[in-house]
Write an enzyme that holds these catalytic residues in place. Sequence first.
Site, PDB file in Angstrom:
ATOM      1  N   ASP A 147     -61.894   2.560  17.670  1.00 11.71           N
ATOM      2  CA  ASP A 147     -60.662   2.287  18.451  1.00 11.71           C
ATOM      3  C   ASP A 147     -60.610   0.805  18.555  1.00 11.71           C
ATOM      4  O   ASP A 147     -59.280   0.801  18.841  1.00 11.71           O
ATOM      5  CB  ASP A 147     -61.209   2.930  19.869  1.00 11.71           C
ATOM      6  N   ASN A 177     -65.044   5.118  20.918  1.00 12.06           N
ATOM      7  CA  ASN A 177     -66.280   4.844  22.022  1.00 12.06           C
ATOM      8  C   ASN A 177     -66.201   3.952  23.159  1.00 12.06           C
ATOM      9  O   ASN A 177     -67.450   3.538  23.742  1.00 12.06           O
ATOM     10  CB  ASN A 177     -67.132   4.560  20.852  1.00 12.06           C
ATOM     11  N   LEU A 179     -66.338   0.542  23.541  1.00 18.55           N
ATOM     12  CA  LEU A 179     -67.048  -0.528  23.708  1.00 18.55           C
ATOM     13  C   LEU A 179     -66.426  -1.184  22.257  1.00 18.55           C
ATOM     14  O   LEU A 179     -66.770  -0.595  21.326  1.00 18.55           O
ATOM     15  CB  LEU A 179     -68.463  -0.541  23.798  1.00 18.55           C
ATOM     16  N   SER A 335     -33.356  -8.587  -4.242  1.00 15.93           N
ATOM     17  CA  SER A 335     -33.469  -9.802  -4.472  1.00 15.93           C
ATOM     18  C   SER A 335     -34.823 -10.349  -5.490  1.00 15.93           C
ATOM     19  O   SER A 335     -34.439 -11.120  -6.375  1.00 15.93           O
ATOM     20  CB  SER A 335     -33.739 -10.610  -2.922  1.00 15.93           C
ATOM     21  N   GLU A 356     -45.249  -6.094   4.634  1.00 10.34           N
ATOM     22  CA  GLU A 356     -46.039  -6.364   3.719  1.00 10.34           C
ATOM     23  C   GLU A 356     -47.468  -6.017   3.604  1.00 10.34           C
ATOM     24  O   GLU A 356     -48.226  -6.012   2.339  1.00 10.34           O
ATOM     25  CB  GLU A 356     -46.069  -8.114   3.412  1.00 10.34           C
ATOM     26  N   PHE A 381     -43.517 -14.458   2.143  1.00 10.80           N
ATOM     27  CA  PHE A 381     -43.985 -13.256   3.113  1.00 10.80           C
ATOM     28  C   PHE A 381     -45.302 -12.777   2.651  1.00 10.80           C
ATOM     29  O   PHE A 381     -45.840 -11.856   3.211  1.00 10.80           O
ATOM     30  CB  PHE A 381     -42.935 -12.301   2.899  1.00 10.80           C
ATOM     31  N   HIS A 405     -38.240 -16.327  -4.841  1.00 12.25           N
ATOM     32  CA  HIS A 405     -37.864 -17.165  -4.036  1.00 12.25           C
ATOM     33  C   HIS A 405     -38.915 -18.420  -3.420  1.00 12.25           C
ATOM     34  O   HIS A 405     -38.862 -18.755  -2.548  1.00 12.25           O
ATOM     35  CB  HIS A 405     -37.205 -16.570  -2.738  1.00 12.25           C
ATOM     36  N   ASP A 413     -31.504 -21.785   2.323  1.00 11.75           N
ATOM     37  CA  ASP A 413     -31.865 -20.561   3.161  1.00 11.75           C
ATOM     38  C   ASP A 413     -32.987 -21.358   4.247  1.00 11.75           C
ATOM     39  O   ASP A 413     -33.103 -20.900   5.134  1.00 11.75           O
ATOM     40  CB  ASP A 413     -32.692 -19.384   2.505  1.00 11.75           C
ATOM     41  N   ARG A 463     -35.608 -17.983  -7.818  1.00 13.95           N
ATOM     42  CA  ARG A 463     -34.246 -17.393  -7.222  1.00 13.95           C
ATOM     43  C   ARG A 463     -33.010 -17.723  -8.328  1.00 13.95           C
ATOM     44  O   ARG A 463     -32.401 -16.968  -8.805  1.00 13.95           O
ATOM     45  CB  ARG A 463     -34.016 -17.869  -6.045  1.00 13.95           C
TER      46      ARG A 463
END
Length: 615
Positions: A147, A177, A179, A335, A356, A381, A405, A413, A463
């Site tokens: 959890d 659980n 904890l 791209s 990603e 990224f 890129h 950019d 690019r």
Amino acid sequence: MNTGELAELGQQLRVDSVRAAAAAGSGHPTSSMSAADLMAVLLARHLHYDFDHPDHPGNDRFVLSKGHASPLMYAAFKAAGAIDDEELLTFRKLGSRLEGHPTPRQLPWVETATGSLGQGLPVGVGLALAGKRLDHADYRVWVLCGDSELAEGSVWEAAEHAAYEHLDNLVAIVDVNRLGQRGPTRHGHDLDAYARRFQAFGWHTVEVDGHDVDAVDRAYGEALSTAGQPTAILARTLKGRGVEAVQDREGLHGKPLPDAEEAIAELGGPRDLTVRVHQPPDARALHSVPAGQFTPPRWDRGEEAATRDAFGEALAALGTARADVVVLDGEVGDSTRAEQFAKEHPERYFECYIAEQQMVATAVGMAARGWTPYAATFAAFLTRAHDFVRMASISGSGLCLVGSHAGVAIGQDGPSQMGLEDLAMMRAVHGSTVLYPCDANQTARLVEAMAGLDGIRYLRTSRGAGPVIYGPDERFPVGGSKVLRSSGEDRLTLVAAGITVPEALKAADALAELGIAARVIDLYSVKPVDRDTLRRAADETGCLVTVEDHHLEGGLGDAVSGAFTDGRPVPRLVRLAVRSMPGSATPEEQLHAAGIDAESIAAAGRLLVEEAIVP
């Protein structure tokens, strides 16, 4: 097994978890004890797995996302007869296969390395997608989560993707659980809170008492009968279940039980139950890889082409030659040019959208099923997914990652889109290969070469269009380099890769007009690096200038300097790199501002030679 026997099996798994941690003097027995009944019912009633043939194409797949509960997994392996009691008690010891967190390096029944929480479910999505769309097999993917790890964003990337793909062959078993490591979790035992979240993403949910073996059995059956949706089984459990001194108590995470012998006695003592796990159904063998002929796209010298364009065309051609190649993209296929593969091989193309972490995790799952994944996005990224790449390396996964890129050369950019850390990031991954082509023909050949390598492979693409330097039949061995200019009169060496290779060639022309002969090395293989060529250049010219469209730390310059760490004299070395934070400007302005264009390289080379001849 009947209800009583299932309960006894759960107790055996608890006892063996306690024994393993006690023998090691470390581990997470309380986290294992909470999920013991969940594991017992799965192992005895619902899992279909041939432990003698872990590669059986019909086997269900099990992922222990809460990898710290490895004693439970190893106790289950013992109950299934895969390991014996003697090996169980080697847990966490030098040379043992039973590591603190499971990895598949030595254990063929482990799908993926876990322990960095929040990764098991995303990888499970990749396994389930492979089953649905690639293997066309009916196996189930069972992922046991904790959890606490549901606080990780990657879990919800997985949840959305699984529902979007209608992965009804995927079951998440959440051991609630209450904890965590330092205290209570965010939602405690509020199963409804978790159910609302999974339901919002489109999952079927079942809430259950995780210590009621009959209820757990019914929940698993409900998951198996649910069509069109993945299922999340939310099981209320108690950490340290069955031992009063530790049950549902804080401050005991990651510690052996204070008195293991007393705890084992309280649990009813050791058992030696053996489970006959259901055998998998007959299924066709995994796909074979046809020995098709790779016919690379071709460009003539002097043409202008972007390496990202060459990547897309070469990848599509590779998909024709190799039926094991699959491609994943992070919603930038137009791209990265990965969309060219999608047009020719849509059945092996997977859109992961802007997620990603999930993209790389899906690739890990598919690689575990024997496929050869290429995952592409902007180089910048991929930093989001670095922990998944790191864990893939621990798994020994074979992934081909492509970052487009890259560098300031993308132009207007601005810095948020510029991959300026990627070479350092990928070079630091254990056993990785890092490639940075400078022209279209070189790119095409390296795209093919990546498929035949092991481990994590990274290809950096650019690019903008650049000149085609090499002929279409040129070869580029991994670990090699190309000497583009050389003479017996060379007074320095310019070492470049990718976008800076044409700039280095222009700089060499400018230096020649000043009477300074410069050698030019295209170091397209950044890792492994061509030490012999670099050392020879250092011996023959005495001076090296490295130039890279990357931050100073960890990239090409560090790769070159690392070639001289064997005690030999280090040559005079100037490192040109992006040292300031770029803004928006044209590609030409960016290269000049960073000091990595032809003019800057020539100036640095001239200064280096002049300093070298000062008496």
